[in-house]
Scaffold this motif. Sequence first.
Motif, PDB file in Angstrom:
ATOM      1  N   PHE A  18       0.832  -1.200   0.000  1.00  0.00           N
ATOM      2  CA  PHE A  18       0.000   0.000   0.000  1.00  0.00           C
ATOM      3  C   PHE A  18       0.873   1.260   0.000  1.00  0.00           C
ATOM      4  O   PHE A  18       0.697   2.165  -0.825  1.00  0.00           O
ATOM      5  CB  PHE A  18      -0.919  -0.014   1.226  1.00  0.00           C
ATOM      6  CG  PHE A  18      -1.908   1.109   1.257  1.00  0.00           C
ATOM      7  CD1 PHE A  18      -3.165   0.966   0.687  1.00  0.00           C
ATOM      8  CD2 PHE A  18      -1.599   2.316   1.860  1.00  0.00           C
ATOM      9  CE1 PHE A  18      -4.088   1.997   0.716  1.00  0.00           C
ATOM     10  CE2 PHE A  18      -2.509   3.353   1.896  1.00  0.00           C
ATOM     11  CZ  PHE A  18      -3.761   3.199   1.324  1.00  0.00           C
ATOM     12  N   HIS A  19       1.856   1.297   0.908  1.00  0.00           N
ATOM     13  CA  HIS A  19       2.723   2.478   0.992  1.00  0.00           C
ATOM     14  C   HIS A  19       3.630   2.613  -0.230  1.00  0.00           C
ATOM     15  O   HIS A  19       3.913   3.731  -0.675  1.00  0.00           O
ATOM     16  CB  HIS A  19       3.537   2.448   2.285  1.00  0.00           C
ATOM     17  CG  HIS A  19       2.712   2.781   3.479  1.00  0.00           C
ATOM     18  ND1 HIS A  19       2.293   4.056   3.770  1.00  0.00           N
ATOM     19  CD2 HIS A  19       2.201   1.994   4.456  1.00  0.00           C
ATOM     20  CE1 HIS A  19       1.566   4.044   4.861  1.00  0.00           C
ATOM     21  NE2 HIS A  19       1.483   2.799   5.301  1.00  0.00           N
ATOM     22  N   HIS A  20       4.072   1.494  -0.786  1.00  0.00           N
ATOM     23  CA  HIS A  20       4.896   1.549  -1.998  1.00  0.00           C
ATOM     24  C   HIS A  20       4.101   2.141  -3.160  1.00  0.00           C
ATOM     25  O   HIS A  20       4.600   3.018  -3.880  1.00  0.00           O
ATOM     26  CB  HIS A  20       5.398   0.151  -2.360  1.00  0.00           C
ATOM     27  CG  HIS A  20       6.119   0.117  -3.666  1.00  0.00           C
ATOM     28  ND1 HIS A  20       7.397   0.611  -3.815  1.00  0.00           N
ATOM     29  CD2 HIS A  20       5.730  -0.334  -4.885  1.00  0.00           C
ATOM     30  CE1 HIS A  20       7.766   0.467  -5.084  1.00  0.00           C
ATOM     31  NE2 HIS A  20       6.775  -0.114  -5.749  1.00  0.00           N
ATOM     32  N   LEU A  21       2.869   1.699  -3.319  1.00  0.00           N
ATOM     33  CA  LEU A  21       2.038   2.229  -4.392  1.00  0.00           C
ATOM     34  C   LEU A  21       1.756   3.713  -4.190  1.00  0.00           C
ATOM     35  O   LEU A  21       1.806   4.502  -5.142  1.00  0.00           O
ATOM     36  CB  LEU A  21       0.730   1.442  -4.489  1.00  0.00           C
ATOM     37  CG  LEU A  21       0.854  -0.011  -4.943  1.00  0.00           C
ATOM     38  CD1 LEU A  21      -0.484  -0.716  -4.839  1.00  0.00           C
ATOM     39  CD2 LEU A  21       1.424  -0.108  -6.344  1.00  0.00           C
ATOM     40  N   ALA A  22       1.469   4.110  -2.960  1.00  0.00           N
ATOM     41  CA  ALA A  22       1.211   5.525  -2.671  1.00  0.00           C
ATOM     42  C   ALA A  22       2.453   6.370  -2.955  1.00  0.00           C
ATOM     43  O   ALA A  22       2.343   7.479  -3.491  1.00  0.00           O
ATOM     44  CB  ALA A  22       0.767   5.692  -1.221  1.00  0.00           C
ATOM     45  N   ALA A  23       3.633   5.856  -2.640  1.00  0.00           N
ATOM     46  CA  ALA A  23       4.877   6.594  -2.899  1.00  0.00           C
ATOM     47  C   ALA A  23       5.122   6.761  -4.397  1.00  0.00           C
ATOM     48  O   ALA A  23       5.795   7.707  -4.818  1.00  0.00           O
ATOM     49  CB  ALA A  23       6.065   5.876  -2.252  1.00  0.00           C
ATOM     50  N   GLY A  25       2.855   7.523  -6.428  1.00  0.00           N
ATOM     51  CA  GLY A  25       1.852   8.445  -6.926  1.00  0.00           C
ATOM     52  C   GLY A  25       0.522   7.790  -7.250  1.00  0.00           C
ATOM     53  O   GLY A  25      -0.379   8.435  -7.781  1.00  0.00           O
ATOM     54  N   LEU A  26       0.404   6.506  -6.960  1.00  0.00           N
ATOM     55  CA  LEU A  26      -0.854   5.811  -7.193  1.00  0.00           C
ATOM     56  C   LEU A  26      -1.756   5.996  -5.973  1.00  0.00           C
ATOM     57  O   LEU A  26      -1.312   6.431  -4.917  1.00  0.00           O
ATOM     58  CB  LEU A  26      -0.601   4.333  -7.469  1.00  0.00           C
ATOM     59  CG  LEU A  26       0.299   4.074  -8.687  1.00  0.00           C
ATOM     60  CD1 LEU A  26       0.654   2.612  -8.783  1.00  0.00           C
ATOM     61  CD2 LEU A  26      -0.382   4.553  -9.959  1.00  0.00           C
ATOM     62  N   HIS A  27      -2.994   5.682  -6.117  1.00  0.00           N
ATOM     63  CA  HIS A  27      -3.946   5.903  -5.035  1.00  0.00           C
ATOM     64  C   HIS A  27      -4.663   4.597  -4.683  1.00  0.00           C
ATOM     65  O   HIS A  27      -5.823   4.401  -5.041  1.00  0.00           O
ATOM     66  CB  HIS A  27      -4.960   6.984  -5.430  1.00  0.00           C
ATOM     67  CG  HIS A  27      -4.298   8.256  -5.826  1.00  0.00           C
ATOM     68  ND1 HIS A  27      -3.740   9.110  -4.909  1.00  0.00           N
ATOM     69  CD2 HIS A  27      -4.073   8.802  -7.052  1.00  0.00           C
ATOM     70  CE1 HIS A  27      -3.207  10.145  -5.540  1.00  0.00           C
ATOM     71  NE2 HIS A  27      -3.389   9.981  -6.849  1.00  0.00           N
ATOM     72  N   PRO A  28      -3.947   3.697  -3.983  1.00  0.00           N
ATOM     73  CA  PRO A  28      -4.574   2.427  -3.629  1.00  0.00           C
ATOM     74  C   PRO A  28      -5.719   2.639  -2.638  1.00  0.00           C
ATOM     75  O   PRO A  28      -5.681   3.555  -1.818  1.00  0.00           O
ATOM     76  CB  PRO A  28      -3.435   1.636  -2.976  1.00  0.00           C
ATOM     77  CG  PRO A  28      -2.480   2.672  -2.498  1.00  0.00           C
ATOM     78  CD  PRO A  28      -2.611   3.838  -3.439  1.00  0.00           C
ATOM     79  N   VAL A  29      -6.718   1.818  -2.761  1.00  0.00           N
ATOM     80  CA  VAL A  29      -7.884   1.904  -1.878  1.00  0.00           C
ATOM     81  C   VAL A  29      -8.110   0.535  -1.269  1.00  0.00           C
ATOM     82  O   VAL A  29      -8.178  -0.467  -1.976  1.00  0.00           O
ATOM     83  CB  VAL A  29      -9.140   2.344  -2.679  1.00  0.00           C
ATOM     84  CG1 VAL A  29     -10.366   2.339  -1.784  1.00  0.00           C
ATOM     85  CG2 VAL A  29      -8.923   3.705  -3.303  1.00  0.00           C
ATOM     86  N   LEU A  30      -8.210   0.500   0.052  1.00  0.00           N
ATOM     87  CA  LEU A  30      -8.552  -0.742   0.727  1.00  0.00           C
ATOM     88  C   LEU A  30     -10.064  -0.795   0.855  1.00  0.00           C
ATOM     89  O   LEU A  30     -10.703   0.181   1.202  1.00  0.00           O
ATOM     90  CB  LEU A  30      -7.907  -0.812   2.110  1.00  0.00           C
ATOM     91  CG  LEU A  30      -6.393  -0.991   2.144  1.00  0.00           C
ATOM     92  CD1 LEU A  30      -5.885  -0.980   3.571  1.00  0.00           C
ATOM     93  CD2 LEU A  30      -5.988  -2.272   1.451  1.00  0.00           C
ATOM     94  N   ALA A  33     -12.573  -6.156  -0.948  1.00  0.00           N
ATOM     95  CA  ALA A  33     -12.030  -7.508  -0.816  1.00  0.00           C
ATOM     96  C   ALA A  33     -10.949  -7.510   0.262  1.00  0.00           C
ATOM     97  O   ALA A  33     -10.258  -6.505   0.458  1.00  0.00           O
ATOM     98  CB  ALA A  33     -11.442  -7.966  -2.137  1.00  0.00           C
ATOM     99  N   ASP A  34     -10.818  -8.612   0.949  1.00  0.00           N
ATOM    100  CA  ASP A  34      -9.815  -8.752   1.998  1.00  0.00           C
ATOM    101  C   ASP A  34      -8.460  -9.065   1.366  1.00  0.00           C
ATOM    102  O   ASP A  34      -8.288 -10.144   0.791  1.00  0.00           O
ATOM    103  CB  ASP A  34     -10.238  -9.871   2.954  1.00  0.00           C
ATOM    104  CG  ASP A  34      -9.234 -10.117   4.070  1.00  0.00           C
ATOM    105  OD1 ASP A  34      -8.256  -9.363   4.194  1.00  0.00           O
ATOM    106  OD2 ASP A  34      -9.452 -11.073   4.826  1.00  0.00           O
ATOM    107  N   PRO A  35      -7.474  -8.156   1.438  1.00  0.00           N
ATOM    108  CA  PRO A  35      -6.176  -8.421   0.820  1.00  0.00           C
ATOM    109  C   PRO A  35      -5.297  -9.354   1.647  1.00  0.00           C
ATOM    110  O   PRO A  35      -4.232  -9.767   1.199  1.00  0.00           O
ATOM    111  CB  PRO A  35      -5.546  -7.032   0.718  1.00  0.00           C
ATOM    112  CG  PRO A  35      -6.161  -6.274   1.846  1.00  0.00           C
ATOM    113  CD  PRO A  35      -7.560  -6.798   1.987  1.00  0.00           C
ATOM    114  N   GLY A  36      -5.743  -9.706   2.849  1.00  0.00           N
ATOM    115  CA  GLY A  36      -4.926 -10.568   3.703  1.00  0.00           C
ATOM    116  C   GLY A  36      -4.710 -11.954   3.126  1.00  0.00           C
ATOM    117  O   GLY A  36      -3.616 -12.512   3.218  1.00  0.00           O
ATOM    118  N   ALA A  37      -5.745 -12.535   2.533  1.00  0.00           N
ATOM    119  CA  ALA A  37      -5.621 -13.882   1.975  1.00  0.00           C
ATOM    120  C   ALA A  37      -4.625 -13.929   0.807  1.00  0.00           C
ATOM    121  O   ALA A  37      -3.737 -14.800   0.794  1.00  0.00           O
ATOM    122  CB  ALA A  37      -6.986 -14.406   1.546  1.00  0.00           C
TER     123      ALA A  37
END
Length: 81
Positions: A18-23, A25-30, A33-37
């Motif tokens: 999540f933090h890598h994508l934000a760095a 310049g992307l805008h990830p949204v949680l 869907a559960d990303p844990g699996a």
Amino acid sequence: MEPASETFNPWTVVNLVFHHLAAQGLHPVLGGADPGAPAAELLRALGIEPAAEGDRQVRENVKSRLAEIRAAMFPDTDDSM
């Protein structure tokens, strides 16, 4: 002597990505869907056992630091906790 098996919390992977994508310049949204699996499956593919309690090295560092604090605060007690 065989090394201890490595464990890692899948949510740490989610947080890292999540933090890598934000760095970048992307805008990830949680949500949705559960990303844990999928994160747990990625860890398994890398030979790391997912464990909710986190990775072994962090846990051992915490235990060590707590032992240091106990020894400093209570020098006359047994540190075999």
